[in-house]
Design an enzyme around this catalytic site. Sequence first.
Site, PDB file in Angstrom:
ATOM      1  CG  HIS A 181      -7.896  -1.557  40.723  1.00 19.29           C
ATOM      2  ND1 HIS A 181      -8.251  -0.997  42.258  1.00 19.29           N
ATOM      3  CD2 HIS A 181      -6.591  -1.275  40.616  1.00 19.29           C
ATOM      4  CE1 HIS A 181      -6.986  -0.120  41.379  1.00 19.29           C
ATOM      5  NE2 HIS A 181      -5.866  -0.125  40.897  1.00 19.29           N
ATOM      6  CD  GLU A 182      -5.151  -2.896  35.819  1.00 24.13           C
ATOM      7  OE1 GLU A 182      -5.909  -1.756  35.449  1.00 24.13           O
ATOM      8  OE2 GLU A 182      -4.674  -3.051  37.101  1.00 24.13           O
ATOM      9  NE  ARG A 293       3.446  -4.609  22.398  1.00 21.80           N
ATOM     10  CZ  ARG A 293       2.255  -3.936  22.384  1.00 21.80           C
ATOM     11  NH1 ARG A 293       1.780  -5.666  21.825  1.00 21.80           N
ATOM     12  NH2 ARG A 293       1.884  -2.963  22.904  1.00 21.80           N
ATOM     13  CG  ASN A 294       7.635  -5.958  30.873  1.00 20.28           C
ATOM     14  OD1 ASN A 294       6.850  -5.761  31.314  1.00 20.28           O
ATOM     15  ND2 ASN A 294       8.870  -6.542  31.141  1.00 20.28           N
ATOM     16  CG  LEU A 296      10.412  -0.580  23.186  1.00 19.52           C
ATOM     17  CD1 LEU A 296      11.841  -0.947  22.178  1.00 19.52           C
ATOM     18  CD2 LEU A 296       9.442  -1.243  21.384  1.00 19.52           C
ATOM     19  NE  ARG A 297       3.930  -1.411  27.574  1.00 21.75           N
ATOM     20  CZ  ARG A 297       3.706  -3.193  27.948  1.00 21.75           C
ATOM     21  NH1 ARG A 297       4.906  -3.600  28.582  1.00 21.75           N
ATOM     22  NH2 ARG A 297       3.617  -3.456  26.902  1.00 21.75           N
ATOM     23  N   GLY A 356       1.339  -9.475  30.629  1.00 22.63           N
ATOM     24  CA  GLY A 356       2.248 -10.276  30.409  1.00 22.63           C
ATOM     25  C   GLY A 356       2.511 -11.190  30.031  1.00 22.63           C
TER      26      GLY A 356
END
Length: 393
Positions: A181-182, A293-294, A296-297, A356
């Site tokens: 799917h990705e 980063r997760n 921050l996102r 991640g």
Amino acid sequence: MTGKSTGRLFWKFFFAFWSAQLLSSAGVGAAIWMLRGERADRPAQHWQAPGAPAPAPAWRGPAELRPGTPPTGTMAGAMADRPRSGARPWLLRPPYLPLLAGGLVSLVFAAALAWYFSRPIRYLQRAFEQAAAGGLEVRVGPLLSGRRDELADLGQAFDLMAGQLQQLLEGQRRLLHDVSHELRSPLARLQAATDLLAQQPERAAEFIERIERESGRMDQLVGELLTLARLDAGIAPRQRERVELAELVANVAEDAAFEGQQRDCRILVEGNQGAVLHGDRELLHRALENVVRNALRHSPDGGTVRITSQPEIRPGWLEIRVDDEGPGVPPAELEAIFAPFMRSAGAQAHAGYGLGLAITSRVMSLHGGRASAENRAGGGLSVRLTLPASAEK
């Protein structure tokens, strides 16, 4: 195959137990018979009072002339010569009676004992055959719930094995579905960009940039999949080296602060960072970077991400906590966010493939630690990374 093999096992148990019981009964019966024979051959000894007359000597003449014996041909002699009606058949006399009784009892006992041992083995064999045919939902624990022995433990071990295999296969199917799917979306965009490039050459720069962006996303996805597969298989390259917690956190915070400048997000580093741990520097850096980063996102514009280090949460362990100011995660998904391709309902609009945190969880397990998450009381998500600390400071 099942009935034939378990039948052989039943008869092996049966004949072994029955033979043992039968031999024991035969030995006991023979011993009793020999003892009774010795008593019959031994002359009877009668107690005699002092001064009493000596008993008359035994009659050694013909039996018909023994004093007190009725003459032959008379009614008394006929009654004496007739066999007694109370005499037992030979089958009920020693040593046959103990042998017969012991044989019957041992027959029932051997059959019950053989059935008791062969029945759970029959259940296990059927379960193994069903699991080999793909039916991993089979369980034998309920069938052996009344037992408290090694066979019951074997049934529980089989249920645990079948459950883990079922989860592994389901995870592989889900992973294959998610990967396809990705990959479908960037491949579709690549195909559209190449078609438009052929139709509109004057927009070549725009379409080439689009193609490069989609190619980079696919390369990132494939790289994360390879890393995840190596971590799951335990073949990821590991270098045990001395890693200072302060240096690790500072490097990740610096990269995240540069990335968050576009949205005015801040990265705050708090706590004591003087601890030292041993592990793979690159894997630990990537694990912490994925969490930061997760965070921050999912933080709002102008939000703050806090990285807090606690070297001594308990003796020999340290903790790195990353807090954000985002919407948080539904309580039912707090453990599921560490699964591959798992993204909460509020994160669908954000970039990323959901790999991640899965990589972070695998890295923590590889280093003897664990990753966990909880919602903050004031809003946002808090991810905790627990690792064994080194003794040196």
